[in-house]
Design a protein around this motif. Structure first.
Motif, PDB file in Angstrom:
ATOM      1  N   ASP A 188      -3.979 -24.667 -42.247  1.00  0.00           N
ATOM      2  CA  ASP A 188      -2.876 -24.151 -41.426  1.00  0.00           C
ATOM      3  C   ASP A 188      -3.312 -23.736 -40.025  1.00  0.00           C
ATOM      4  O   ASP A 188      -2.466 -23.385 -39.195  1.00  0.00           O
ATOM      5  CB  ASP A 188      -2.225 -22.945 -42.123  1.00  0.00           C
ATOM      6  N   SER A 248       6.074  -9.488 -44.011  1.00  0.00           N
ATOM      7  CA  SER A 248       6.148 -10.811 -44.662  1.00  0.00           C
ATOM      8  C   SER A 248       5.641 -10.794 -46.102  1.00  0.00           C
ATOM      9  O   SER A 248       5.920 -11.721 -46.865  1.00  0.00           O
ATOM     10  CB  SER A 248       5.347 -11.838 -43.842  1.00  0.00           C
ATOM     11  N   TRP A 297      15.902 -17.768 -46.438  1.00  0.00           N
ATOM     12  CA  TRP A 297      15.852 -17.485 -44.998  1.00  0.00           C
ATOM     13  C   TRP A 297      14.507 -17.909 -44.459  1.00  0.00           C
ATOM     14  O   TRP A 297      13.593 -18.241 -45.239  1.00  0.00           O
ATOM     15  CB  TRP A 297      16.111 -15.995 -44.733  1.00  0.00           C
ATOM     16  N   ASN A 298      14.375 -17.944 -43.135  1.00  0.00           N
ATOM     17  CA  ASN A 298      13.099 -18.279 -42.523  1.00  0.00           C
ATOM     18  C   ASN A 298      12.549 -17.063 -41.802  1.00  0.00           C
ATOM     19  O   ASN A 298      13.285 -16.394 -41.048  1.00  0.00           O
ATOM     20  CB  ASN A 298      13.255 -19.440 -41.540  1.00  0.00           C
ATOM     21  N   SER A 300      10.944 -14.700 -39.177  1.00  0.00           N
ATOM     22  CA  SER A 300      10.866 -14.742 -37.715  1.00  0.00           C
ATOM     23  C   SER A 300      10.337 -13.412 -37.195  1.00  0.00           C
ATOM     24  O   SER A 300      10.910 -12.351 -37.469  1.00  0.00           O
ATOM     25  CB  SER A 300      12.254 -15.019 -37.135  1.00  0.00           C
ATOM     26  N   ASN A 303      12.472 -10.633 -35.549  1.00  0.00           N
ATOM     27  CA  ASN A 303      13.234  -9.617 -36.290  1.00  0.00           C
ATOM     28  C   ASN A 303      12.341  -8.565 -36.943  1.00  0.00           C
ATOM     29  O   ASN A 303      12.750  -7.921 -37.906  1.00  0.00           O
ATOM     30  CB  ASN A 303      14.077 -10.298 -37.374  1.00  0.00           C
ATOM     31  N   TRP A 310       4.263 -11.017 -33.205  1.00  0.00           N
ATOM     32  CA  TRP A 310       4.036 -12.383 -33.685  1.00  0.00           C
ATOM     33  C   TRP A 310       3.724 -12.320 -35.173  1.00  0.00           C
ATOM     34  O   TRP A 310       3.519 -11.231 -35.742  1.00  0.00           O
ATOM     35  CB  TRP A 310       2.870 -13.030 -32.931  1.00  0.00           C
ATOM     36  N   SER A 311       3.681 -13.485 -35.806  1.00  0.00           N
ATOM     37  CA  SER A 311       3.288 -13.558 -37.216  1.00  0.00           C
ATOM     38  C   SER A 311       2.681 -14.921 -37.497  1.00  0.00           C
ATOM     39  O   SER A 311       3.156 -15.934 -36.961  1.00  0.00           O
ATOM     40  CB  SER A 311       4.504 -13.368 -38.119  1.00  0.00           C
ATOM     41  N   GLU A 314       5.374 -17.384 -38.954  1.00  0.00           N
ATOM     42  CA  GLU A 314       6.574 -17.720 -38.179  1.00  0.00           C
ATOM     43  C   GLU A 314       7.261 -18.961 -38.757  1.00  0.00           C
ATOM     44  O   GLU A 314       6.609 -19.994 -38.967  1.00  0.00           O
ATOM     45  CB  GLU A 314       6.191 -17.976 -36.719  1.00  0.00           C
ATOM     46  N   GLY A 315       8.566 -18.859 -39.032  1.00  0.00           N
ATOM     47  CA  GLY A 315       9.332 -19.996 -39.539  1.00  0.00           C
ATOM     48  C   GLY A 315       9.154 -20.272 -41.022  1.00  0.00           C
ATOM     49  O   GLY A 315       9.806 -21.166 -41.572  1.00  0.00           O
ATOM     50  N   TYR A 316       8.319 -19.503 -41.705  1.00  0.00           N
ATOM     51  CA  TYR A 316       8.002 -19.765 -43.120  1.00  0.00           C
ATOM     52  C   TYR A 316       9.268 -19.639 -43.972  1.00  0.00           C
ATOM     53  O   TYR A 316       9.999 -18.653 -43.883  1.00  0.00           O
ATOM     54  CB  TYR A 316       6.956 -18.752 -43.578  1.00  0.00           C
ATOM     55  N   PRO A 317       9.577 -20.633 -44.793  1.00  0.00           N
ATOM     56  CA  PRO A 317      10.781 -20.546 -45.627  1.00  0.00           C
ATOM     57  C   PRO A 317      10.590 -19.578 -46.791  1.00  0.00           C
ATOM     58  O   PRO A 317       9.672 -19.742 -47.590  1.00  0.00           O
ATOM     59  CB  PRO A 317      10.977 -21.975 -46.138  1.00  0.00           C
TER      60      PRO A 317
END
Ligand code: DOR
Ligand code: ZN
Ligand code: ZN
Length: 353
Positions: A188, A248, A297-298, A300, A303, A310-311, A314-317
């Motif tokens: 990743d 997360s 949800w994804n 972000s 939020n 940052w994370s 990011e965008g992880y389903p």
């Protein structure tokens, strides 16, 4: 669905000294938004928490600003070999850095490792950042000094197999694994970016990740190692190691439940019951997290409440969402808003006066 409030035994608050990355206010907001009602804060701040006055400084700020319950670790140094132990009743535990990471708490001299293992009370948690061969040394010291030792953020196949063997021999070790070592690998790094991917221990091979999943029975706790650094720092010249994780983590575990890779019992054991036992924490009455296990949800970072902005996820389903958090009967988080006030969090250790 309702689960107990989560205990995160490994969180970096950055206050004192780097409040632009995180402070006790933003960090405990992030905790509540992630279903975490107890945080144990690491000592590698500036100054590091290594004596009575720095511990006092952190506890005073935390008491004024924390929105969830907390305790503060002491850091093991070469200057507090004898003076740290009397502070144990006031600390989450003692944290020892046997390998280099962020901050200046690394202990180079093995005789200092031995003195801290000998002096720190067996009734108070002793946690180590130890990778590879230093992990093996920490396990040997647990055996030699006959005291419980908690092994932070295990990441390699060889490490989890070593811990499994040590436990089979009755050596009193426990361990934790982070969500990033369970849900990310070296594969990743390209998508996340090389500076942003800097973390200690480093992201590992898929083979290592699989070994953690295959040996879940030997993993006592999930802990985030929430280690916020700003995007400017992560994308800059010398990216410091560390990922935010508080917001997360639970969604990732719930997503694993939806995929049949974990059960709710697996989560509660490693996020509530085991950490409570290992770190000697009281039950929090009337404290729970309401979850929608089916919400898709994804993730972000836009939020989130952490100050780092940052994370790596990011965008992880995600499948599974935190709807609300109640702390001692008061709604602390609901519908994306933190409602608990600063100062409502309690120090879970003896007050230091
Ligand atoms: O990646 C890491 N960041 N690992 C650590 O052990 C320390 C942490 C931090 O404080 O930034
Ligand atoms: Zn560490
Ligand atoms: Zn850490």
């Amino acid at each position: 669905m309702r689960i107990p409030g989560i205990v995160d035994p490994h969180v970096h608050m950055r206050e004192p000294g780097a409040e632009y990355k995180e402070d006790w206010d933003s960090g405990t907001k992030a905790a509540l938004a992630g279903g975490v009602t107890t945080v144990l804060a690491m000592p590698n701040t500036r100054p590091a928490i290594t004596d009575r006055s720095t511990l006092q400084q952190s506890l005073t700020v935390a008491a004024a600003k924390a929105r969830c319950d907390f305790a503060q670790y002491m850091g093991a140094g070469s200057e507090n070999l004898d003076s740290a132990a009397p502070l144990a009743p006031h600390a989450a535990g003692l944290k020892m850095y046997l390998d280099q990471t962020f901050g200046n708490l690394k202990l180079d001299d093995m005789s200092h490792w031995m003195q801290h293992f000998q002096n720190w009370p067996a009734a108070s948690p002793l946690c180590v950042h130890a990778e590879g061969a230093s992990l093996a040394t920490a396990i040997l010291l647990a055996e030699l000094y006959n005291r419980p030792v908690h092994l932070c953020h295990i990441s390699l196949r060889s490490e989890i197999l070593l811990i499994k063997a040590a436990k089979a021999r009755g050596i009193p070790v426990t361990c934790e694994v982070t969500p990033h070592h369970l849900f990310l690998s070296q594969d990743d790094i390209q998508a996340i970016g090389s500076g942003r991917s800097e973390v200690r221990p480093r992201l590992t091979t898929r083979n290592d990740v699989q070994a953690l999943w295959n040996n879940l029975d030997s993993i006592d706790c999930f802990a985030t190692d929430h280690a916020p650094h700003t995007l400017a720092e992560k994308d800059g010249e010398n990216p410091p190691p560390g990922f935010p994780g508080l917001e997360s983590a639970l969604p990732l575990y719930l997503t694993a439940v939806s995929e049949g890779r974990l059960t709710m019992e697996d989560i509660i054991k490693r996020c509530v019951t085991n950490p409570r036992r290992i770190f000697h924490l009281p039950e929090q009455p009337d404290t729970f997290v309401e979850i929608d296990p089916h919400a898709r949800w994804n993730f972000s970072a836009a939020n989130t409440f952490t100050r780092c902005g940052w994370s790596p996820f990011e965008g992880y389903p995600m499948t599974g969402r935190i709807e609300s958090v109640t702390l001692r009967g008061e709604i602390a988080f609901k519908a994306g808003e933190v409602l608990a006030r600063p100062g409502t969090g309690r120090n879970l250790r003896q007050a230091l006066s």
